[in-house]
Enzyme design. Structure first.
Site, PDB file in Angstrom:
ATOM      1  N   HIS A 108       0.851  -1.200   0.000  1.00  0.00           N
ATOM      2  CA  HIS A 108       0.000   0.000   0.000  1.00  0.00           C
ATOM      3  C   HIS A 108       0.878   1.238   0.000  1.00  0.00           C
ATOM      4  CE1 HIS A 108      -3.957  -1.806   1.765  1.00  0.00           C
ATOM      5  NE2 HIS A 108      -3.426  -2.568   0.829  1.00  0.00           N
ATOM      6  N   TYR A 138      -9.420   5.206   7.145  1.00  0.00           N
ATOM      7  CA  TYR A 138      -9.670   5.521   8.559  1.00  0.00           C
ATOM      8  C   TYR A 138     -10.729   6.614   8.568  1.00  0.00           C
ATOM      9  CZ  TYR A 138      -5.290   3.174   9.961  1.00  0.00           C
ATOM     10  OH  TYR A 138      -4.292   2.256  10.201  1.00  0.00           O
ATOM     11  N   PRO A 184      -4.858   0.035  18.600  1.00  0.00           N
ATOM     12  CA  PRO A 184      -4.490  -0.407  17.244  1.00  0.00           C
ATOM     13  C   PRO A 184      -4.576   0.661  16.148  1.00  0.00           C
ATOM     14  CG  PRO A 184      -6.597  -1.348  17.900  1.00  0.00           C
ATOM     15  CD  PRO A 184      -6.072  -0.634  19.088  1.00  0.00           C
ATOM     16  N   LYS A 216       0.587  -0.364  15.189  1.00  0.00           N
ATOM     17  CA  LYS A 216       1.978  -0.434  15.666  1.00  0.00           C
ATOM     18  C   LYS A 216       2.328  -1.669  16.489  1.00  0.00           C
ATOM     19  CE  LYS A 216       3.799   3.167  13.979  1.00  0.00           C
ATOM     20  NZ  LYS A 216       3.900   2.706  12.622  1.00  0.00           N
ATOM     21  N   TYR A 228       3.900   6.352  10.471  1.00  0.00           N
ATOM     22  CA  TYR A 228       3.079   5.208  10.061  1.00  0.00           C
ATOM     23  C   TYR A 228       3.906   4.148   9.339  1.00  0.00           C
ATOM     24  CZ  TYR A 228      -1.255   2.788   8.809  1.00  0.00           C
ATOM     25  OH  TYR A 228      -2.262   1.859   8.706  1.00  0.00           O
TER      26      TYR A 228
END
Ligand code: RFL
Ligand code: PHB
Length: 402
Positions: A75, A205, A297, A301, A388
């Site tokens: 991704h 998200y 979550p 991580k 990220y």
């Protein structure tokens, strides 16, 4: 009672324990992995899905990434949705790296298969594990397997037994002035795995007035979806129809995005928590991964942090076992905690920005302002992207954050 010896006794066959076993083998250090559950159980536990770039690199170096490279989904970025619209963050463009979506249980399968193929031991269904003599250089681990009691003598015990394991308790009793940093959230995540082909190839998200939702996937045929629910919610109160309808509401379908529904293969509710235990070592006992810390979550991580801990630990154990430099263990806690706190902050920040906390309109406006900032300012987006995709592992992270 049988008595055997090894250099490192590893408790737990999750990502931390198994990656550590491989890292040690690559350094010529023998170990025994003790796992409470059977092989089928650990290979089918549905959990994490996102691998940071440094985690993927490490698995490649260990020679266990062949299937990951074939089946993992690369991704380039993620989408953040709010006020009915999606906003894309392109990690490749911002920081030159991407992430890989590949189920945690698939990594566990690959690591177990490679270890057993190399003839190295994993004892499944090891019951009643106890740890003793950690003050000295020859700790002992006792356990019951196949109806017999076994004693494993070693030089270091690595407690990789997750949040509900026993090694943190042993460490806590040995260090009366240990510190615990703990934060609960008033919500959890209801997660489902569905037989439904993903309609988009990046994660969404979504911040919605009803609460957070996450659109993720595991393969070209399987979607993984999450909904924020109250902390005390019961899974029995969520029919399939209720789950799909709430996802319809919270995911940003207004801008033309549609998603497939399908049979729900797996469902569960996970509590959200931030937790850090320090120190992560006393005498000859070290703890790593979820045994030492938990993150909510939202930043993806937990598993990556478990891998980062054992990357640090393997280098230290190389010095301890191969060069007799036992004092190197003194550096373990501080080397790990720098990264742990960076990831704690990032996970807390993502959680705070994306979830519904209460009906405070001031807080809501702050969230929206932050979301607008990270989706419009290159500086803010770069910071999110850098955290990220994952900061460098081991020594280079320690050096750059000294
Ligand atoms: P694990 O995976 O819990 O493994 C510990 C192992 O130890 C065994 N054990 C014992 N064995 C022998 N004797 C005992 N006394 C024992 N006690 C326990 C257990 O059976 C188990 O096999 O810990 P580890 O290795 O530290 O790995 C941590 C990760 O599993 C965890 O951080 C992640 O799953 C967190 N997480 C995520 N992490 C990510 O990096 N990216 C994600 O996208 C992500 N998503 C998630 C997540 C966790 C979730 N849940 C269900 C908690 C999504 C969810 C919903
Ligand atoms: C998942 O696919 O399980 C997943 C993805 C991103 C997260 C957490 C979980 O932040």
């Amino acid at each position: 009672m049988t008595v055997t010896s090894t250099s490192v006794a590893i408790i737990g066959a999750g990502p931390a324990g198994l990656v550590l076993a491989h890292l040690l083998a690559a350094r010529g250090i023998d170990s025994v992995v003790l796992e409470r559950h059977d092989r089928r159980y650990v290979e089918h536990r549905v959990r994490a899905g996102v691998l940071e770039h440094p985690s993927v690199e490490l698995l490649r170096q260990l020679g266990v990434a062949e299937r990951l490279d074939r089946e993992g989904l690369a991704h380039r970025g993620i989408e953040l949705a709010f006020e009915g619209r999606r906003h894309r963050l392109d990690f490749n463009e911002l920081v030159g790296h991407s992430i890989t979506v590949y189920g945690q249980q698939e990594i566990v399968k690959d690591l177990i298969a490679a270890r057993l193929a190399a003839g190295d031991p994993i004892v499944f269904e090891a019951a009643d594990v106890t740890i003793s003599d950690i003050d000295g250089p020859s700790p002992v681990v006792r356990y019951v397997a196949d109806g017999a009691t076994h004693q494993l003598r070693c030089r270091v015990v690595a407690g990789c037994d997750g949040f509900h394991g026993t090694s943190r308790e042993v460490l806590g009793s040995a260090v009366p002035d240990h510190e615990v940093f703990d934060r609960d959230y008033p919500f959890g995540w209801l997660g489902i795995l569905a037989e439904a082909a993903p309609t988009i190839d990046e994660l969404i998200y979504s911040n919605h007035e009803n609460g957070f939702a996450l659109y993720s996937m595991r393969s070209p045929k399987i979607t993984r979806l999450y909904l924020q629910v109250p902390a005390d919610e019961r899974i029995e109160d969520w029919s399939d129809d209720r789950i799909w309808s709430e996802l319809e509401t919270r995911l940003p379908t207004g801008d033309g995005f549609t998603f497939n529904t399908g049979p729900i293969l797996e469902r569960g509710i996970t509590a959200m928590r931030s937790f850090v235990f320090a120190p992560m070592r006393w005498g000859s006992l070290v703890i790593a991964g979820d045994a030492a810390h938990i993150v909510p979550p939202t930043g993806a991580k937990g598993m990556n942090l478990a891998i980062a801990d054992v990357a640090v630990l393997a280098d230290i154990l190389d010095d301890v076992i191969n060069r007799g430099r036992h004092e190197q263990l003194d550096d373990y806690t501080s080397a790990c905690l720098r990264r742990v706190w960076r990831c704690q902050h990032f996970s807390w920040w993502m959680t705070s920005m994306l979830h519904r906390f209460d009906d405070d309109p001031f807080r809501r406006q702050l969230q929206l302002s932050e979301l607008r900032l990270v989706t419009s300012s290159t500086a803010a987006a770069t910071s999110l992207a850098e955290n990220y995709v994952g900061l460098a592992l081991g020594e280079s992270f320690v050096r750059s954050h000294a």
